[in-house]
Design a protein around this motif. Structure first.
Motif, PDB file in Angstrom:
ATOM      1  N   THR A   1       0.857  -1.179   0.000  1.00 48.09           N
ATOM      2  CA  THR A   1       0.000   0.000   0.000  1.00 48.09           C
ATOM      3  C   THR A   1       0.895   1.232   0.000  1.00 48.09           C
ATOM      4  O   THR A   1       1.742   1.392   0.870  1.00 48.09           O
ATOM      5  N   PHE A   2       0.717   2.081  -1.006  1.00 53.57           N
ATOM      6  CA  PHE A   2       1.497   3.296  -1.131  1.00 53.57           C
ATOM      7  C   PHE A   2       0.659   4.486  -0.676  1.00 53.57           C
ATOM      8  O   PHE A   2      -0.431   4.711  -1.207  1.00 53.57           O
ATOM      9  N   PRO A   3       1.139   5.283   0.284  1.00 53.19           N
ATOM     10  CA  PRO A   3       0.403   6.496   0.657  1.00 53.19           C
ATOM     11  C   PRO A   3       0.580   7.551  -0.437  1.00 53.19           C
ATOM     12  O   PRO A   3       1.673   7.737  -0.962  1.00 53.19           O
ATOM     13  N   ILE A   4      -0.496   8.219  -0.788  1.00 56.22           N
ATOM     14  CA  ILE A   4      -0.431   9.274  -1.796  1.00 56.22           C
ATOM     15  C   ILE A   4      -0.271  10.634  -1.131  1.00 56.22           C
ATOM     16  O   ILE A   4       0.471  11.484  -1.607  1.00 56.22           O
ATOM     17  N   LYS A   5      -0.966  10.819  -0.026  1.00 59.05           N
ATOM     18  CA  LYS A   5      -0.886  12.086   0.689  1.00 59.05           C
ATOM     19  C   LYS A   5       0.189  11.974   1.765  1.00 59.05           C
ATOM     20  O   LYS A   5      -0.010  11.358   2.800  1.00 59.05           O
ATOM     21  N   VAL A   6       1.347  12.570   1.485  1.00 57.19           N
ATOM     22  CA  VAL A   6       2.492  12.529   2.382  1.00 57.19           C
ATOM     23  C   VAL A   6       2.834  13.964   2.769  1.00 57.19           C
ATOM     24  O   VAL A   6       2.841  14.860   1.923  1.00 57.19           O
ATOM     25  N   ALA A   7       3.114  14.175   4.053  1.00 59.87           N
ATOM     26  CA  ALA A   7       3.460  15.523   4.528  1.00 59.87           C
ATOM     27  C   ALA A   7       4.710  16.022   3.803  1.00 59.87           C
ATOM     28  O   ALA A   7       5.645  15.269   3.545  1.00 59.87           O
ATOM     29  N   ASN A   8       4.714  17.282   3.459  1.00 60.84           N
ATOM     30  CA  ASN A   8       5.833  17.985   2.823  1.00 60.84           C
ATOM     31  C   ASN A   8       6.136  17.509   1.407  1.00 60.84           C
ATOM     32  O   ASN A   8       7.192  17.832   0.873  1.00 60.84           O
ATOM     33  N   ASN A   9       5.257  16.741   0.780  1.00 63.36           N
ATOM     34  CA  ASN A   9       5.441  16.310  -0.602  1.00 63.36           C
ATOM     35  C   ASN A   9       4.154  16.528  -1.375  1.00 63.36           C
ATOM     36  O   ASN A   9       3.070  16.199  -0.887  1.00 63.36           O
ATOM     37  N   ALA A  10       4.291  17.049  -2.584  1.00 61.69           N
ATOM     38  CA  ALA A  10       3.134  17.227  -3.452  1.00 61.69           C
ATOM     39  C   ALA A  10       2.657  15.852  -3.935  1.00 61.69           C
ATOM     40  O   ALA A  10       3.477  14.989  -4.252  1.00 61.69           O
ATOM     41  N   PRO A  11       1.353  15.626  -3.979  1.00 56.99           N
ATOM     42  CA  PRO A  11       0.832  14.321  -4.422  1.00 56.99           C
ATOM     43  C   PRO A  11       1.326  13.919  -5.812  1.00 56.99           C
ATOM     44  O   PRO A  11       1.557  12.740  -6.076  1.00 56.99           O
ATOM     45  N   GLU A  12       1.519  14.883  -6.705  1.00 55.43           N
ATOM     46  CA  GLU A  12       1.997  14.577  -8.052  1.00 55.43           C
ATOM     47  C   GLU A  12       3.397  13.959  -8.008  1.00 55.43           C
ATOM     48  O   GLU A  12       3.712  13.045  -8.764  1.00 55.43           O
ATOM     49  N   ARG A  13       4.249  14.455  -7.129  1.00 56.60           N
ATOM     50  CA  ARG A  13       5.621  13.921  -6.988  1.00 56.60           C
ATOM     51  C   ARG A  13       5.584  12.532  -6.354  1.00 56.60           C
ATOM     52  O   ARG A  13       6.354  11.658  -6.712  1.00 56.60           O
ATOM     53  N   VAL A  14       4.687  12.338  -5.407  1.00 52.42           N
ATOM     54  CA  VAL A  14       4.555  11.026  -4.762  1.00 52.42           C
ATOM     55  C   VAL A  14       4.089  10.000  -5.789  1.00 52.42           C
ATOM     56  O   VAL A  14       4.593   8.866  -5.827  1.00 52.42           O
ATOM     57  N   VAL A  15       3.147  10.386  -6.650  1.00 49.60           N
ATOM     58  CA  VAL A  15       2.639   9.494  -7.687  1.00 49.60           C
ATOM     59  C   VAL A  15       3.766   9.102  -8.645  1.00 49.60           C
ATOM     60  O   VAL A  15       3.887   7.933  -9.039  1.00 49.60           O
ATOM     61  N   GLU A  16       4.600  10.055  -9.026  1.00 48.75           N
ATOM     62  CA  GLU A  16       5.730   9.751  -9.911  1.00 48.75           C
ATOM     63  C   GLU A  16       6.700   8.780  -9.244  1.00 48.75           C
ATOM     64  O   GLU A  16       7.237   7.883  -9.887  1.00 48.75           O
ATOM     65  N   ALA A  17       6.909   8.917  -7.950  1.00 48.50           N
ATOM     66  CA  ALA A  17       7.788   7.998  -7.214  1.00 48.50           C
ATOM     67  C   ALA A  17       7.181   6.590  -7.167  1.00 48.50           C
ATOM     68  O   ALA A  17       7.907   5.587  -7.300  1.00 48.50           O
ATOM     69  N   ILE A  18       5.866   6.504  -7.001  1.00 49.93           N
ATOM     70  CA  ILE A  18       5.190   5.204  -6.989  1.00 49.93           C
ATOM     71  C   ILE A  18       5.331   4.534  -8.354  1.00 49.93           C
ATOM     72  O   ILE A  18       5.664   3.346  -8.448  1.00 49.93           O
ATOM     73  N   LYS A  19       5.085   5.287  -9.423  1.00 49.40           N
ATOM     74  CA  LYS A  19       5.213   4.737 -10.779  1.00 49.40           C
ATOM     75  C   LYS A  19       6.627   4.224 -11.008  1.00 49.40           C
ATOM     76  O   LYS A  19       6.823   3.147 -11.573  1.00 49.40           O
ATOM     77  N   SER A  20       7.594   4.985 -10.572  1.00 48.78           N
ATOM     78  CA  SER A  20       8.994   4.591 -10.738  1.00 48.78           C
ATOM     79  C   SER A  20       9.299   3.294 -10.006  1.00 48.78           C
ATOM     80  O   SER A  20       9.940   2.389 -10.553  1.00 48.78           O
ATOM     81  N   GLU A  21       8.843   3.178  -8.772  1.00 50.11           N
ATOM     82  CA  GLU A  21       9.093   1.966  -7.985  1.00 50.11           C
ATOM     83  C   GLU A  21       8.435   0.742  -8.625  1.00 50.11           C
ATOM     84  O   GLU A  21       9.037  -0.334  -8.679  1.00 50.11           O
ATOM     85  N   LEU A  22       7.221   0.902  -9.136  1.00 51.70           N
ATOM     86  CA  LEU A  22       6.528  -0.221  -9.765  1.00 51.70           C
ATOM     87  C   LEU A  22       7.201  -0.625 -11.074  1.00 51.70           C
ATOM     88  O   LEU A  22       7.316  -1.814 -11.376  1.00 51.70           O
ATOM     89  N   ARG A  23       7.665   0.356 -11.864  1.00 52.51           N
ATOM     90  CA  ARG A  23       8.395   0.051 -13.099  1.00 52.51           C
ATOM     91  C   ARG A  23       9.670  -0.720 -12.789  1.00 52.51           C
ATOM     92  O   ARG A  23      10.011  -1.697 -13.469  1.00 52.51           O
ATOM     93  N   LYS A  24      10.392  -0.287 -11.754  1.00 51.95           N
ATOM     94  CA  LYS A  24      11.627  -0.971 -11.357  1.00 51.95           C
ATOM     95  C   LYS A  24      11.346  -2.404 -10.940  1.00 51.95           C
ATOM     96  O   LYS A  24      12.095  -3.318 -11.277  1.00 51.95           O
ATOM     97  N   TYR A  25      10.257  -2.615 -10.206  1.00 54.08           N
ATOM     98  CA  TYR A  25       9.904  -3.957  -9.751  1.00 54.08           C
ATOM     99  C   TYR A  25       9.606  -4.872 -10.936  1.00 54.08           C
ATOM    100  O   TYR A  25      10.107  -5.994 -11.012  1.00 54.08           O
ATOM    101  N   VAL A  26       8.785  -4.398 -11.878  1.00 55.04           N
ATOM    102  CA  VAL A  26       8.426  -5.203 -13.042  1.00 55.04           C
ATOM    103  C   VAL A  26       9.674  -5.502 -13.872  1.00 55.04           C
ATOM    104  O   VAL A  26       9.877  -6.640 -14.323  1.00 55.04           O
ATOM    105  N   LYS A  27      10.520  -4.519 -14.053  1.00 53.20           N
ATOM    106  CA  LYS A  27      11.756  -4.717 -14.820  1.00 53.20           C
ATOM    107  C   LYS A  27      12.656  -5.749 -14.143  1.00 53.20           C
ATOM    108  O   LYS A  27      13.217  -6.631 -14.802  1.00 53.20           O
TER     109      LYS A  27
END
Length: 103
Positions: free
Chosen positions: A4-30
């Protein structure tokens, strides 16, 4: 991977958190696709589920991961749950079209 990935994180914009989640999932699949294939298997396939919570997760194709994350951001979810499980896949041949046989 069941996470479970939190989207609303203190001191981080949700758009940046979403990009980090996408990156982590791409790395996992690769990383999973690089693993050695068992005998008689053509490729690694993936069973994927996504939802606001584990209980609400629905099936999706691995190519639809980014759209699912964008949907979660648009719906203002607090967190997004992902379940991605690698499984062996065997390619099947497509039947030849009748048009190409006549040519």
């Amino acid at each position: 991977m069941k996470k479970t990935f939190p989207i609303k994180v203190a001191n981080n914009a949700p758009e940046r958190v979403v990009e980090a989640i996408k990156s982590e999932l791409r790395k996992y699949v690769k990383r999973e696709r690089k693993k050695k294939l068992p005998e008689g298997v053509d490729f690694w396939d993936f069973d994927c589920k996504v939802g606001e919570k584990a209980e609400l997760a629905t099936d999706l194709h691995v190519a639809e991961i980014n759209e699912a994350i964008d949907h979660a951001l648009a719906e203002n979810w607090d967190a997004v749950y992902f379940e991605i499980v690698a499984k062996p896949g065997i390619r099947t041949r497509k039947p030849k079209a009748a048009d190409s046989a006549e040519s």
